[in-house]
Motif scaffolding. Structure first.
Motif, PDB file in Angstrom:
ATOM      1  N   LEU A   1       0.862  -1.189   0.000  1.00 23.54           N
ATOM      2  CA  LEU A   1       0.000   0.000   0.000  1.00 23.54           C
ATOM      3  C   LEU A   1       0.901   1.243   0.000  1.00 23.54           C
ATOM      4  O   LEU A   1       1.254   1.770   1.051  1.00 23.54           O
ATOM      5  CB  LEU A   1      -0.891  -0.039   1.237  1.00 23.54           C
ATOM      6  CG  LEU A   1      -2.068   0.924   1.357  1.00 23.54           C
ATOM      7  CD1 LEU A   1      -3.069   0.697   0.240  1.00 23.54           C
ATOM      8  CD2 LEU A   1      -2.750   0.737   2.708  1.00 23.54           C
TER       9      LEU A   1
ATOM     10  N   PHE B   1      -0.900  -1.927  -4.692  1.00 25.35           N
ATOM     11  CA  PHE B   1      -1.799  -0.772  -4.689  1.00 25.35           C
ATOM     12  C   PHE B   1      -1.051   0.446  -5.205  1.00 25.35           C
ATOM     13  O   PHE B   1       0.031   0.768  -4.723  1.00 25.35           O
ATOM     14  CB  PHE B   1      -2.291  -0.509  -3.267  1.00 25.35           C
ATOM     15  CG  PHE B   1      -3.064   0.771  -3.092  1.00 25.35           C
ATOM     16  CD1 PHE B   1      -4.434   0.795  -3.256  1.00 25.35           C
ATOM     17  CD2 PHE B   1      -2.414   1.960  -2.766  1.00 25.35           C
ATOM     18  CE1 PHE B   1      -5.155   1.972  -3.093  1.00 25.35           C
ATOM     19  CE2 PHE B   1      -3.117   3.140  -2.607  1.00 25.35           C
ATOM     20  CZ  PHE B   1      -4.493   3.145  -2.768  1.00 25.35           C
TER      21      PHE B   1
ATOM     22  N   ALA C   1      -1.435   4.397  -5.602  1.00 28.42           N
ATOM     23  CA  ALA C   1      -2.254   5.541  -5.189  1.00 28.42           C
ATOM     24  C   ALA C   1      -2.617   6.439  -6.358  1.00 28.42           C
ATOM     25  O   ALA C   1      -3.679   7.068  -6.363  1.00 28.42           O
ATOM     26  CB  ALA C   1      -1.515   6.347  -4.122  1.00 28.42           C
TER      27      ALA C   1
ATOM     28  N   SER D   1      -5.859   5.063  -7.845  1.00 30.81           N
ATOM     29  CA  SER D   1      -6.839   4.532  -6.897  1.00 30.81           C
ATOM     30  C   SER D   1      -7.887   5.580  -6.542  1.00 30.81           C
ATOM     31  O   SER D   1      -7.829   6.731  -6.976  1.00 30.81           O
ATOM     32  CB  SER D   1      -6.126   4.090  -5.615  1.00 30.81           C
ATOM     33  OG  SER D   1      -5.767   5.232  -4.848  1.00 30.81           O
ATOM     34  N   SER D   2      -8.811   5.166  -5.672  1.00 29.89           N
ATOM     35  CA  SER D   2      -9.868   6.078  -5.230  1.00 29.89           C
ATOM     36  C   SER D   2      -9.358   7.175  -4.307  1.00 29.89           C
ATOM     37  O   SER D   2     -10.110   8.091  -3.967  1.00 29.89           O
ATOM     38  CB  SER D   2     -10.984   5.286  -4.539  1.00 29.89           C
ATOM     39  OG  SER D   2     -11.679   4.493  -5.469  1.00 29.89           O
ATOM     40  N   THR D   3      -8.084   7.082  -3.876  1.00 32.58           N
ATOM     41  CA  THR D   3      -7.531   8.196  -3.103  1.00 32.58           C
ATOM     42  C   THR D   3      -7.491   9.461  -3.940  1.00 32.58           C
ATOM     43  O   THR D   3      -7.517  10.571  -3.398  1.00 32.58           O
ATOM     44  CB  THR D   3      -6.109   7.865  -2.590  1.00 32.58           C
ATOM     45  OG1 THR D   3      -5.245   7.610  -3.705  1.00 32.58           O
ATOM     46  CG2 THR D   3      -6.136   6.664  -1.670  1.00 32.58           C
TER      47      THR D   3
ATOM     48  N   GLU E   1     -10.802   9.472  -1.214  1.00 32.82           N
ATOM     49  CA  GLU E   1     -10.877   8.415  -0.207  1.00 32.82           C
ATOM     50  C   GLU E   1      -9.664   8.502   0.718  1.00 32.82           C
ATOM     51  O   GLU E   1      -8.541   8.680   0.272  1.00 32.82           O
ATOM     52  CB  GLU E   1     -10.918   7.045  -0.883  1.00 32.82           C
ATOM     53  CG  GLU E   1     -11.089   5.894   0.102  1.00 32.82           C
ATOM     54  CD  GLU E   1     -11.287   4.562  -0.600  1.00 32.82           C
ATOM     55  OE1 GLU E   1     -12.448   4.122  -0.685  1.00 32.82           O
ATOM     56  OE2 GLU E   1     -10.290   3.989  -1.061  1.00 32.82           O
TER      57      GLU E   1
ATOM     58  N   ASP F   1      -9.853   4.515   5.014  1.00 31.31           N
ATOM     59  CA  ASP F   1     -10.938   3.834   4.301  1.00 31.31           C
ATOM     60  C   ASP F   1     -10.393   2.853   3.271  1.00 31.31           C
ATOM     61  O   ASP F   1     -10.965   1.774   3.064  1.00 31.31           O
ATOM     62  CB  ASP F   1     -11.852   4.863   3.618  1.00 31.31           C
ATOM     63  CG  ASP F   1     -12.792   5.548   4.603  1.00 31.31           C
ATOM     64  OD1 ASP F   1     -13.006   4.996   5.699  1.00 31.31           O
ATOM     65  OD2 ASP F   1     -13.290   6.646   4.291  1.00 31.31           O
ATOM     66  N   THR F   2      -9.284   3.214   2.626  1.00 32.45           N
ATOM     67  CA  THR F   2      -8.655   2.294   1.684  1.00 32.45           C
ATOM     68  C   THR F   2      -8.242   1.014   2.403  1.00 32.45           C
ATOM     69  O   THR F   2      -8.509  -0.091   1.943  1.00 32.45           O
ATOM     70  CB  THR F   2      -7.421   2.950   1.033  1.00 32.45           C
ATOM     71  OG1 THR F   2      -7.824   4.105   0.292  1.00 32.45           O
ATOM     72  CG2 THR F   2      -6.725   1.984   0.089  1.00 32.45           C
TER      73      THR F   2
ATOM     74  N   ASN G   1     -11.333  -1.098   3.456  1.00 30.92           N
ATOM     75  CA  ASN G   1     -11.958  -1.774   2.320  1.00 30.92           C
ATOM     76  C   ASN G   1     -11.147  -2.985   1.872  1.00 30.92           C
ATOM     77  O   ASN G   1     -11.709  -4.040   1.569  1.00 30.92           O
ATOM     78  CB  ASN G   1     -12.133  -0.792   1.157  1.00 30.92           C
ATOM     79  CG  ASN G   1     -13.399   0.034   1.276  1.00 30.92           C
ATOM     80  OD1 ASN G   1     -14.480  -0.401   0.885  1.00 30.92           O
ATOM     81  ND2 ASN G   1     -13.278   1.233   1.814  1.00 30.92           N
TER      82      ASN G   1
END
Length: 315
Positions: A58, A84, A86, A89-91, A95, A99-100, A103
């Motif tokens: 991550l 992952f 960043a 991603s949804s960051t 996000e 929360d990452t 999830n």
């Protein structure tokens, strides 16, 4: 009981080397040494200790060596690896890191290797993690990079033997912005290093607490005299404010390690650098690629250390 160590004394997360018992550090070094020795015969064996476990790298900051070696380490232990990114991603949509994490936890990920630009970010994620989830700090802000500190200690031990009390070790350069330097200092102190020297321009030296117990100076040539190991640091221009150094050329002139300058150290002194190397800035090609350099040994040891850490935490 702490966030890192549970009530039974078992390592739950690896967030920092500060305060980690010497016995735990030595056990990790011993295990990594066995893994490294087994790999020297070019017969790298996949282990099955993490089969059925998913490990996520991550990373909220770029990385080459650390991310790649953790991925190789996890795969050699039989784990499934999720990388992952960043930037995709949804960051990017807002996000939060927490929360990452939650999830991915909900998807069954139990091991997280986290790199983050903010000090304390990995510790905060560890505090939010559920029971049975473990985190490894792969570098947060300027705070810590524990697996780098461990692999540097392993590299020194291989080169100079297990008795650190006999060693004089010099750390040089941008200590102020270096999480590697902080973890190296924690490891060297815990292992009982005889003399720790720290050298750099005043503008790149950290607070007195960080340097407790160290001999500190700004004259690189004088500080090099008789040392057994020189740990060079990258000049972290992306983390520093403008004006902390006059120029790159002046920095190299004052704090760059050349072959001629290295002759001031002990005859069989070794040179370490965590990478990436700014060649011609903190170190010359002649030294980085020379017979006293252990830079590639550090990289190789990184896989073994990270295998040992993942086994201890998740195995």
């Amino acid at each position: 009981m702490t966030l890192q160590i549970d009530s039974d004394g078992r390592l739950r997360h690896l967030l920092t080397l500060e305060g980690l018992p010497r016995e735990t550090i030595c056990r990790l070094l011993d295990r990594a040494g066995h893994i490294r020795d087994a790999a020297l015969g070019r017969t790298t064996q996949r282990r099955s200790s993490l089969v059925g476990t998913t490990v996520c790298t991550l990373f909220f900051e770029p990385s080459t060596r650390t991310r790649s070696s953790f991925q190789i380490a996890a795969q050699r232990l039989g784990a499934d690896v999720l990388n992952f990114d960043a930037s995709t991603s949804s960051t990017r949509k807002g996000e939060t890191a927490r929360d990452t994490l939650k999830n991915l936890e909900a998807m069954g990920v139990r091991g997280f290797v986290v790199r983050h630009a903010e000090d304390g970010a990995v510790e905060a994620l560890a505090a939010a993690a559920g029971e049975g989830t473990t985190l490894v700090n792969a570098g947060d802000g300027r705070s810590a990079h524990p697996t780098q500190g461990l692999l540097d200690a392993l590299t020194l031990r291989q080169a100079k033997g297990p008795d650190f009390s006999r060693l004089k070790v010099l750390i040089v350069g941008d200590v102020k912005h270096s999480r590697v330097a902080r973890s190296d200092l924690h490891a060297l102190r815990t292992l009982g290093t005889g003399e720790i020297r720290v050298c750099g321009p005043a503008s790149l030296l950290p607070d007195a607490d960080t340097l407790a117990g160290c001999e500190v100076g700004q004259d690189f040539d004088a500080m090099l005299e008789g040392v057994d190991a020189v740990m060079m640091l990258r000049l972290q221009r992306e983390r520093m404010e403008e004006g902390l150094i006059a120029s790159i050329d002046e920095y190299h002139n004052d704090y760059g390690l050349t072959a001629q300058r290295l002759t001031r150290a002990a005859k069989e002194a070794v040179v370490l650098h965590p990478g990436p190397i700014n060649r011609g800035v903190e170190i010359t090609d002649e030294v980085a690629d020379g017979p006293q350099s252990l830079v590639l040994r550090q990289v190789s040891n990184g896989v073994a250390i990270r295998m040992a850490v993942l086994e201890m935490l998740l195995g």
